[in-house]
Design a protein around this motif. Structure first.
Motif: not given
Length: 354
Positions: A107-108, A137-142
Motif C-alpha cells: 500500500g506504499v 484502491l488495491g492497484g499497482q499505481g502504475a
C-alpha cells in the motif's frame, strides 16, 4: 465545462536525467481529444541532486521531507524560467513528481516534489500525487500513461516506453492492458557509470560486448517475469533483486551491457507478441539507444515506430499534462484494467494558486 486547456506537464523519471517540461494545448472534439506541444524542455539535474534522489529511500525521515520540499522549489524555479520564454500561460501544472518508494503490495507509493510548494512558488494551480489513490484502491499505481495511450495515441496498436523501466500498453479484447516489462535505462546506466559514462551512447559499448547465456537465463528466470496481470517495478526491486544478479556475474562491463540489452529486448518481444495489430510506438530515452531498438526489431514481430524526437523525449510529460486535464474535469484518468485496482478512479491532488 470548457473543452480547451493549456497545461504544463512535469515529469521526473527514474533514470534521473532531469525534469521534463511540456507545455501543451488540449482540445476536446466531439469524438476524440487533440493535442499540440507548444514548447518542451528538459531541465537537467545536477550531479549532487541526482545523488540525493538516488539515495532518497535510505535517508532519515526529516531529510526525506526536506528533500520533498527542496525538489519542489527547484522544479518551481525551472518552471518559472521556462514559462518566462513562452507567450502562453498554463491554466495549471500537472506534475508526476519523482518516484522514491513504490511497493504497492504494502500500500506504499511516494512521489516527491511537494505540490503545495509548486503551487505557492509558481502561483499556478497544481495537480499532483497521481498514484496514491489507485494504490489505496488495491492497484499497482502504475503504469498511468495508458489512458493517454488510449485517448491520444490510440492509432498505434501498442505503445512502448523505454524509461528507467520499460512498460507497454495495448488493447486486448476491447480493453486497454498495460504493465511494466523490465528494467531499462536504470540498469543500463548503472553499468555505464562503471565505465565513467552517464549512459552508453547509441548502445555502442553494448554492441561491442558478447551475450552471456547464463546471465540471460538467470535474469529471465526472475519471478517478476512469470507473474501475470497488473504488475509494476520500483527501485527497491531493482536494488534488492535485479542489481545483485548483474553484480554477481563474472563478466566485463561491455559483456554485461550486451547481455542486459538482450534481456530487455527478449522481455519486450515476449510482451509485445501478445498484442494485436502491427505497429508499436516506441518512446522514452531508450528509443535513442540505436542498438537496443535494432534488437527490438530483430526479435519482435511488431513494426517499431520511432516518432519525432519531441514525442520520444516528452511523451510522458505530455500524458501527465493530459491526466491533469481529466482530473480537473472529474473524469477517469486511472484504469482498473491496467493497474488491478478495485475500480477506475479520477486521481490527483489539487493545490489551488493563491
Amino acid at each position: 465545462m470548457k473543452n480547451e486547456y493549456n497545461v504544463l506537464g512535469l515529469m521526473s523519471g527514474t533514470s534521473l536525467d532531469g525534469l521534463d517540461m511540456a507545455l501543451c494545448r488540449f482540445e476536446k472534439l466531439p469524438e476524440r481529444w487533440m493535442y499540440e506541444v507548444i514548447a518542451a524542455e528538459t531541465h537537467p539535474y545536477s550531479g549532487e541532486l541526482q545523488s540525493r534522489l538516488a539515495k532518497a529511500t535510505d535517508i532519515p525521515a526529516y531529510d526525506f521531507v526536506k528533500l520533498d520540499v527542496e525538489l519542489a522549489a527547484m522544479m518551481a524555479a525551472a518552471v518559472r524560467a521556462f514559462l518566462a520564454k513562452q507567450t502562453v500561460r498554463p491554466d495549471f501544472l500537472a506534475s508526476h513528481g519523482h518516484t522514491t518508494f513504490h511497493q504497492p503490495a504494502l500500500g506504499v507509493t511516494s512521489q516527491i516534489g511537494n505540490g503545495a510548494t509548486l503551487a505557492s512558488h509558481t502561483g499556478i494551480t497544481t495537480v499532483c500525487d497521481f498514484r496514491t489513490r489507485d494504490v489505496a484502491l488495491g492497484g499497482q499505481g502504475a503504469p498511468l500513461v495508458p489512458i493517454g495511450d488510449e485517448l491520444l495515441f490510440g492509432h498505434y496498436d501498442a505503445c512502448l516506453n523505454l524509461g528507467g523501466f520499460s512498460n507497454i500498453s495495448f488493447r486486448r479484447a476491447g480493453r486497454r492492458v498495460a504493465f511494466d516489462v523490465s528494467p531499462c535505462n536504470m540498469a543500463l546506466n548503472f553499468l555505464a557509470r562503471q565505465l565513467d559514462m552517464s549512459f552508453d551512447r547509441d548502445g555502442e559499448t553494448a554492441r561491442s560486448g558478447r551475450v552471456d547465456r547464463r546471465l540471460v537465463e538467470a535474469l529471465n528466470a526472475l519471478d517478476f517475469y512469470h507473474r501475470r496481470g497488473a504488475k509494476s517495478l520500483g527501485r527497491e526491486w531493482f536494488d534488492a533483486v535485479f542489481r545483485p544478479c548483474l553484480e554477481a556475474a563474472p563478466l566485463s562491463v561491455p559483456d554485461k551491457l550486451r547481455t542486459l540489452t538482450e534481456h530487455i529486448a527478449v522481455q519486450i518481444a515476449r510482451a509485445s507478441d501478445g498484442t494485436a495489430g502491427e505497429t508499436m510506438l516506441v518512446t522514452g530515452g531508450g528509443a535513442r539507444n540505436v542498438f537496443l531498438t535494432e534488437r527490438l526489431r530483430e526479435l519482435g514481430s511488431r513494426t517499431v515506430v520511432i516518432p519525432d524526437m519531441q514525442t520520444v523525449d516528452f511523451k510522458e510529460a505530455i500524458i501527465f499534462a493530459f491526466l491533469g486535464v481529466l482530473r480537473m474535469r472529474g473524469e477517469t484518468n486511472c484504469l482498473r484494467d491496467v493497474t488491478g485496482a478495485d475500480a477506475d478512479s479520477c486521481a490527483g491532488a489539487v493545490y489551488l494558486a493563491g
